[in-house]
Design a protein around this motif. Sequence first.
Motif, mmCIF file in Angstrom:
data_model
loop_
_atom_site.group_PDB
_atom_site.id
_atom_site.type_symbol
_atom_site.label_atom_id
_atom_site.label_comp_id
_atom_site.label_asym_id
_atom_site.label_seq_id
_atom_site.Cartn_x
_atom_site.Cartn_y
_atom_site.Cartn_z
ATOM 1 N N GLU A 142 0.823 -1.219 0.000
ATOM 2 C CA GLU A 142 0.000 0.000 0.000
ATOM 3 C C GLU A 142 0.851 1.261 0.000
ATOM 4 O OE1 GLU A 142 -3.933 0.532 2.140
ATOM 5 O OE2 GLU A 142 -2.996 -1.058 3.337
ATOM 6 N N SER A 143 1.994 1.197 0.644
ATOM 7 C CA SER A 143 2.817 2.396 0.823
ATOM 8 C C SER A 143 3.889 2.576 -0.243
ATOM 9 C CB SER A 143 3.489 2.361 2.200
ATOM 10 O OG SER A 143 4.381 1.261 2.298
ATOM 11 N N LEU A 144 3.904 1.717 -1.264
ATOM 12 C CA LEU A 144 4.909 1.854 -2.322
ATOM 13 C C LEU A 144 4.780 3.205 -3.007
ATOM 14 C CD1 LEU A 144 4.760 -1.689 -3.973
ATOM 15 C CD2 LEU A 144 6.619 -0.770 -2.581
ATOM 16 N N SER A 145 5.911 3.776 -3.377
ATOM 17 C CA SER A 145 5.906 5.079 -4.047
ATOM 18 C C SER A 145 5.460 4.920 -5.492
ATOM 19 C CB SER A 145 7.310 5.683 -4.008
ATOM 20 O OG SER A 145 8.208 4.910 -4.788
ATOM 21 N N SER A 146 5.093 6.028 -6.108
ATOM 22 C CA SER A 146 4.652 5.996 -7.504
ATOM 23 C C SER A 146 5.760 5.522 -8.428
ATOM 24 C CB SER A 146 4.160 7.383 -7.931
ATOM 25 O OG SER A 146 5.181 8.354 -7.738
ATOM 26 N N SER A 147 7.001 5.861 -8.118
ATOM 27 C CA SER A 147 8.115 5.416 -8.956
ATOM 28 C C SER A 147 8.299 3.906 -8.859
ATOM 29 C CB SER A 147 9.410 6.124 -8.555
ATOM 30 O OG SER A 147 9.750 5.826 -7.208
ATOM 31 N N GLN A 148 8.040 3.332 -7.684
ATOM 32 C CA GLN A 148 8.159 1.888 -7.517
ATOM 33 C C GLN A 148 7.024 1.163 -8.233
ATOM 34 O OE1 GLN A 148 8.288 2.060 -3.183
ATOM 35 N NE2 GLN A 148 10.339 1.189 -3.194
ATOM 36 N N THR A 149 5.814 1.653 -8.076
ATOM 37 C CA THR A 149 4.678 0.974 -8.710
ATOM 38 C C THR A 149 4.698 1.122 -10.223
ATOM 39 O OG1 THR A 149 3.266 2.933 -8.407
ATOM 40 C CG2 THR A 149 3.237 1.283 -6.673
ATOM 41 N N ALA A 150 5.339 2.179 -10.724
ATOM 42 C CA ALA A 150 5.434 2.358 -12.172
ATOM 43 C C ALA A 150 6.265 1.259 -12.819
ATOM 44 C CB ALA A 150 6.035 3.720 -12.500
ATOM 45 N N SER A 151 7.105 0.610 -12.019
ATOM 46 C CA SER A 151 7.970 -0.454 -12.539
ATOM 47 C C SER A 151 7.336 -1.833 -12.433
ATOM 48 C CB SER A 151 9.302 -0.455 -11.770
ATOM 49 O OG SER A 151 9.958 0.782 -11.885
ATOM 50 N N SER A 152 6.103 -1.905 -11.944
ATOM 51 C CA SER A 152 5.454 -3.189 -11.709
ATOM 52 C C SER A 152 4.180 -3.305 -12.541
ATOM 53 C CB SER A 152 5.095 -3.335 -10.228
ATOM 54 O OG SER A 152 4.263 -4.451 -9.999
ATOM 55 N N THR A 153 3.953 -4.495 -13.114
ATOM 56 C CA THR A 153 2.698 -4.757 -13.819
ATOM 57 C C THR A 153 2.021 -6.028 -13.321
ATOM 58 O OG1 THR A 153 3.855 -5.978 -15.565
ATOM 59 C CG2 THR A 153 3.454 -3.628 -15.951
ATOM 60 N N GLN A 154 2.585 -6.660 -12.300
ATOM 61 C CA GLN A 154 2.027 -7.910 -11.804
ATOM 62 C C GLN A 154 2.070 -7.951 -10.280
ATOM 63 O OE1 GLN A 154 3.153 -11.518 -13.786
ATOM 64 N NE2 GLN A 154 3.339 -10.543 -15.772
ATOM 65 N N GLY A 155 1.626 -6.854 -9.665
ATOM 66 C CA GLY A 155 1.638 -6.772 -8.219
ATOM 67 C C GLY A 155 0.374 -6.159 -7.653
ATOM 68 N N PHE A 156 0.462 -5.708 -6.424
ATOM 69 C CA PHE A 156 -0.688 -5.217 -5.652
ATOM 70 C C PHE A 156 -1.459 -4.122 -6.378
ATOM 71 C CE2 PHE A 156 -2.331 -2.064 -2.632
ATOM 72 C CZ PHE A 156 -3.168 -2.836 -1.848
ATOM 73 N N PHE A 157 -0.758 -3.112 -6.879
ATOM 74 C CA PHE A 157 -1.434 -1.984 -7.518
ATOM 75 C C PHE A 157 -2.173 -2.422 -8.774
ATOM 76 C CE2 PHE A 157 0.476 0.549 -4.456
ATOM 77 C CZ PHE A 157 0.187 1.896 -4.620
ATOM 78 N N ASP A 158 -1.648 -3.442 -9.434
ATOM 79 C CA ASP A 158 -2.262 -3.911 -10.676
ATOM 80 C C ASP A 158 -3.446 -4.833 -10.395
ATOM 81 O OD1 ASP A 158 0.055 -2.826 -12.365
ATOM 82 O OD2 ASP A 158 1.052 -4.150 -10.942
#
Length: 614
Positions: A142-158
Motif C-alpha cells: 500500500e505504501s509503495l511510491s509511484s516510482s516503484q509501482t510504475a515499474s510493476s505490472t504484476q503486483g498489488f497496484f495492478d
Amino acid sequence: MPDLPLSLVSRRAMLTGTLATTALALAACTGKSGTQADPSSNASASSTPIPRTLRLSASAPPIKLDPAVVADNESFRVTRQVYETLVNIDLDTGGAIPGLAESWIESTDGLTYVFKLREGVLFHDGTELIAAGVIANFKRWESLSSSQTASSTQGFFDVFHYDCDIPKLPKADDLEPEVKDGESASAEQLATQQERVQQLTELQKQFTTNLFTGKSKGGSASYFRSVEATDKYEVTLRLRRRLPDLIEAFTLPGMAIAAPSGLTGGPEDNPAESLATAPVGTGPYKFVSLDKVVVRLEIFADYWNQKRLIDNKQHPEVVLISSIPSPYNREGALLAEEVDGFDMVSVDTMRTLVRNAKVVVQRDPFSVLYLGMDQRNKWLAKPEFRKAIAHATNRTSLADKLFIQGSKYAATILPPALNIPSPENTPSHDESKAKALLDEINYKGEEIEFAYPLRVSRNYLPLPERTFAQISEDLAKVGIRIKPRPIAWTDGYVKTVQSSEFNGLHLLGFSGGYRSADDFFSGILANKANEFGYKSALLDSQILLARSIPSGEERTNAYASILKTLDEDLPLLPLVFPISALAFNGNVTFYPPSPMLNECYADVQMTNSPALKS
C-alpha cells in the motif's frame, strides 16, 4: 555446498513440443533416464558429494529480486524459486490451487475473503509465516511510491487498481468523428459513432449506481478496502467492489509474501530496499548470491512442503542461472556443454538443436507481441496512418518466418486460450489499401522513429533486430519511411518507449500472469497515455465495468466490446502470439513448462551431468 565448475557435459536425442514434454515425463516415471550413477564410479568415499545442479541460461540478468517492484520475467524467473504466494497455479489446468493459504472462503457478495494460512511454514530467515507477516506485506504494498509501482505490472497496484479513479464518461458530442473542414463523415465513421453512442447509453445506466462501497486510501476506483489478521493463521481481506478473478490474481509473482525482516531497515522512502538484492521468502530455494551475471540458489532444508521434494527425488539441489543475451550464444553454451539448458529458443537455433539431438520443451502461447503507435506523433495521430500501418504489416509472414512453428499472427491482444471472439474485419495485410490511406492523408514519406531493443530475447520477441527489419521492410513497400532507434534492453528500453519523450513506433509485448483478459488489458494499457499517447474514457469505463462481471456470456460480450474499441482506435497493432521454448541436455529428464511462466525448479527432474560426476 561446494562451488561448481562452469563446464557440464550432457547428451540426449532430440524431441520437440508436446512430444518432448511427454517423453521426458515418461522417462522420469520409468526411471530409465533419471537414475543416479553408481557412486563408486565417481569421486572417492571421502570426497564431498556434488549436489544435483541445474545450470540454466537466461537472456538477461534480473533487474531486481524484489517481485513487488519489477515487471520483467528474468527477475520473476529467480523470485518464483525464492518466494511463494497465498495461491498457486495448478501445473495441469492453469487454475488456482492452495499455496501459502491452505484454503479460503469468499462471501456471497464477493466483497470479503478469509484466508486460512498453513501452519509450520518457515521463511528462509527461520521465522514462521503467520497472519501478521502477511499483513506486513500488504501494508508495504500500500505504501509503495509511484516510482516503484510504475515499474510493476504484476503486483498489488495492478491487482487492486489501487491508484485508479473512476473515469468520467464522455458526452455524446465527444464521440463525433473528426473530419476536415468542408468534408462529411464517411459511412464507416457514422456507423462507429452510432455504435459508440449506444455503448455510452448502456454505460451511463450502470454509472448511476454506486460502483464502489466504503472508503479508499487509494483512488476512487481502488478495489482494496482493508486487510486484517483475524487469527494467528487467518487473514481477512475486504473489497470495495467485486473482483471475480481475485483468487487467480493472487498467483501473480508480484503478490509473493516476503519475510517481515526484509520489509524494514532500509531508507524511509524504501524500507524494504534489501529485498532487491537479498530476497527472503518461503520457497523451495534460498538465495545465496548474485555474482556478476550468475544467480546461485540452493535448496532450503526446512522447506515446508517436504512431500514435494520427497516425491521428486531428482530435483536440483543447486540452481545457477546465468545471463547470455544472444540466442546464438546461449545455443553455443549448450552445445559446448557449459550449461544444462537455456530459455528463449529462436527459430534459427531450433534448426541447430535438431541437428545436434537436443531436447526442446515448448510452452503454449500466452503472450502477445505488439507494435506501439504513439498518437502524439503528427502522423501516428491520424487514424488513417495507423490503419495503413496495420494493412502494410504482414503479420502472418512475421509469425511464420521469425517465430517457432505453431506461433500465430495476432488479430487482438488477447491470446486464443481466453476464448474472446475477435472483432469482425480487423485490418488484414493489403498493400493497396495501405497506399490508398496514405494518399488520402497526403503523406509524402516523412520519417517515423521506430524503436526496438538490442541484446535481449523475450518470450514474445526472440529476435528483436530481425523483427524490426521485417516490419520496416513491409512499411517501406507502401512508402512509409522509418528512422531506426535501437536501444539496449539493459539501457532502459522499456522505460524509454513508455515515456512521454518518445513519440514513434516501438516493439513490446506482454506475458499473461493468470488466465484473465483483464490481466492483458490492465497490463498493456496501464501506461497508455505515455506509451501510446492514447486516452479513452469510453475504454476505461468499459474495462472497469467488465472487470466485475462473473464468468459467462455477459462477460465475454463485454470483453469483445473492449476489443472492438481497441480495434477502432488502434493505439497498438497486435502482431504475434508466440510459442516460446527451452532447450536441454539429456541430464534434464523432466521440465514443467508453464504458459504463465510459473515454473518452479523443485519440479525439475535431472541427474548431474557426467562432468560433475567424474
